[in-house]
Design an enzyme around this catalytic site. Structure first.
Site, PDB file in Angstrom:
ATOM      1  N   LYS A 128       0.850  -1.182   0.000  1.00  0.00           N
ATOM      2  CA  LYS A 128       0.000   0.000   0.000  1.00  0.00           C
ATOM      3  C   LYS A 128       0.895   1.245   0.000  1.00  0.00           C
ATOM      4  CE  LYS A 128      -4.170  -0.732   0.736  1.00  0.00           C
ATOM      5  NZ  LYS A 128      -5.295  -1.111  -0.169  1.00  0.00           N
ATOM      6  N   LYS A 173     -14.097  -7.637  -5.711  1.00  0.00           N
ATOM      7  CA  LYS A 173     -14.385  -7.986  -4.321  1.00  0.00           C
ATOM      8  C   LYS A 173     -15.831  -8.458  -4.262  1.00  0.00           C
ATOM      9  CE  LYS A 173     -10.913  -4.805  -2.989  1.00  0.00           C
ATOM     10  NZ  LYS A 173      -9.955  -4.659  -1.943  1.00  0.00           N
TER      11      LYS A 173
HETATM   12  O1  LIG Z   1      -5.743  -6.771  -2.168  1.00  0.00           O
HETATM   13  C1  LIG Z   1      -5.159  -7.050  -1.101  1.00  0.00           C
HETATM   14  O2  LIG Z   1      -4.012  -7.496  -1.078  1.00  0.00           O
HETATM   15  C2  LIG Z   1      -5.842  -6.842   0.211  1.00  0.00           C
HETATM   16  C3  LIG Z   1      -7.134  -6.117   0.222  1.00  0.00           C
HETATM   17  C4  LIG Z   1      -7.050  -4.630   0.154  1.00  0.00           C
HETATM   18  O3  LIG Z   1      -6.029  -4.069  -0.207  1.00  0.00           O
HETATM   19  C5  LIG Z   1      -8.198  -3.860   0.555  1.00  0.00           C
HETATM   20  C6  LIG Z   1      -8.881  -4.272   1.692  1.00  0.00           C
HETATM   21  C7  LIG Z   1      -9.968  -3.572   2.156  1.00  0.00           C
HETATM   22  C8  LIG Z   1     -10.388  -2.457   1.498  1.00  0.00           C
HETATM   23  C9  LIG Z   1      -9.722  -2.020   0.342  1.00  0.00           C
HETATM   24  C10 LIG Z   1      -8.636  -2.731  -0.145  1.00  0.00           C
HETATM   25  C11 LIG Z   1      -8.028  -2.274  -1.440  1.00  0.00           C
HETATM   26  O4  LIG Z   1      -7.611  -3.085  -2.276  1.00  0.00           O
HETATM   27  O5  LIG Z   1      -8.015  -1.088  -1.722  1.00  0.00           O
HETATM   28 MG   LIG Z   2      -7.316  -1.512  -3.863  1.00  0.00          MG
END
Ligand SMILES: O=C(O)CCC(=O)c1ccccc1C(=O)O
Ligand SMILES: [Mg+2]
Length: 325
Positions: free
Chosen positions: A109, A215
């Protein structure tokens, strides 16, 4: 907890609220809470984040209802490869987290408010150092950058990472995603442009992404995701919404049913929570997660049961979403 009659009519006979502390702050949250619903097909998870309104959360409820009332699609594989997810943490911690679960792909991230590009680059360097030259590294900017910021930041982070597999949602707007995609060699993944858009296929038609993140809960369920994936005609990375093992197993079911699965999925997030509701917890091993419906363990549901006040808030939210679903 009171079960709304529209849910009772579909066979939902048990509802339980849970709350599990996160190991590290993620998406500005420190506790992951939600509901588990039990129906004729088993247990399902309903856990929209609190910053989602009723209309948007109603899609999450449709997903949970579908999962609790109907069988999941037949799996085409027995296990699913996952990435390890690295939150915005200092390099030393990122280095340590990269080894969790034995994944060969990491999603890092980046671009959190108040965090510098140099800090994001240092986090990527640490993860590359921990995982070695063969690992795949991707980043997720959660729509934080303007077009100009993305064009400036991505080459820097690509170099720091020793090559990026792709960049997830560098910008919010489709025009900016498309422009960044055209200008740089780095593949672009769309996440918010799929799950929070009125039309989740617009990004594919606009040729603004090379692949789509899906998702299950925000998109309304496993079958809806399969239909969207077929219509989009782009590769799909199934990702979690930081669910417990009950919700994660629905994501795994989607990943297992997709005809093509060329990327590791973002479903290895159970280790971001201090505990799970299923036993054994849905932690990756050798970078893989097993396919199969998972029921909560009664003693874990009890251990992570939400308090009286939080339970009341979920009861109210369930009623509001049920009235719209
Ligand atoms: O994709 C992953 O590795 C984990 C999940 C993740 O990043 C996420 C989890 C909860 C809310 C938003 C996000 C996202 O992808 O932005
Ligand atoms: Mg994302």
């Amino acid at each position: 907890m009171h079960i709304p009659s529209v849910l009772r009519e579909r066979g939902i006979d048990r509802v339980a609220a849970f709350s599990i502390p996160m190991t590290t702050r993620f998406r500005r949250i420190t506790e992951r809470d939600g509901l588990l619903l039990h129906g004729p097909a088993g247990w399902a998870e309903f856990s929209p984040f609190w910053d989602y309104g009723t209309a948007e959360s109603a899609a999450w409820l449709r997903a949970a209802l579908a999962d609790a009332t109907a069988a999941r699609p037949a799996p085409l594989r027995e296990e699913v490869e996952v990435n390890v997810t690295i939150p915005v943490v200092p390099p030393v911690l990122a280095h340590r987290l990269a080894a969790v679960g034995g994944a060969r792909t990491a999603k890092v991230k980046v671009a959190d408010p108040g965090v510098s590009l140099a800090e994001d680059a240092a986090r990527l360097e640490a993860v590359r150092d921990a995982m070695g030259p063969a690992a795949r590294l991707r980043i997720d900017a959660n729509a934080a950058w303007t077009r100009e910021e993305a064009l400036a930041a991505l080459p820097v982070l690509d170099r720091a990472a020793g090559g990026l597999e792709y960049a997830e949602q560098p910008c919010a707007e489709l025009e900016d995603l498309a422009a960044v995609r055209r200008a740089l060699e780095i593949p672009i993944a769309a996440d918010e442009s799929v799950r929070r858009a009125e039309d989740p296929l617009r990004v594919a038609r606009a040729e603004a992404a090379d692949l789509l993140v899906m998702k299950v809960q925000p998109l309304g369920g496993v079958q809806r995701c399969l239909d969207l994936a077929e219509q989009a005609g782009l590769p799909v990375v199934v990702s979690s919404a930081l669910e417990s093992g009950v919700g994660l197993s629905a994501g795994i079911a989607l990943a297992a049913a997709l005809p093509e699965l060329p990327y590791a999925c973002g479903l290895g997030t159970a280790t971001l929570l201090t505990g799970d509701l299923v036993e054994p917890p849905l932690y990756a091993s050798g970078g893989m997660l097993p396919v199969g419906r998972r029921d909560p363990a009664p003693e874990l549901l009890e251990r992570h049961a939400a308090g009286v006040e939080l339970t009341a808030r979920w009861e109210e939210r369930l009623a509001a979403c049920a009235a719209q679903s």
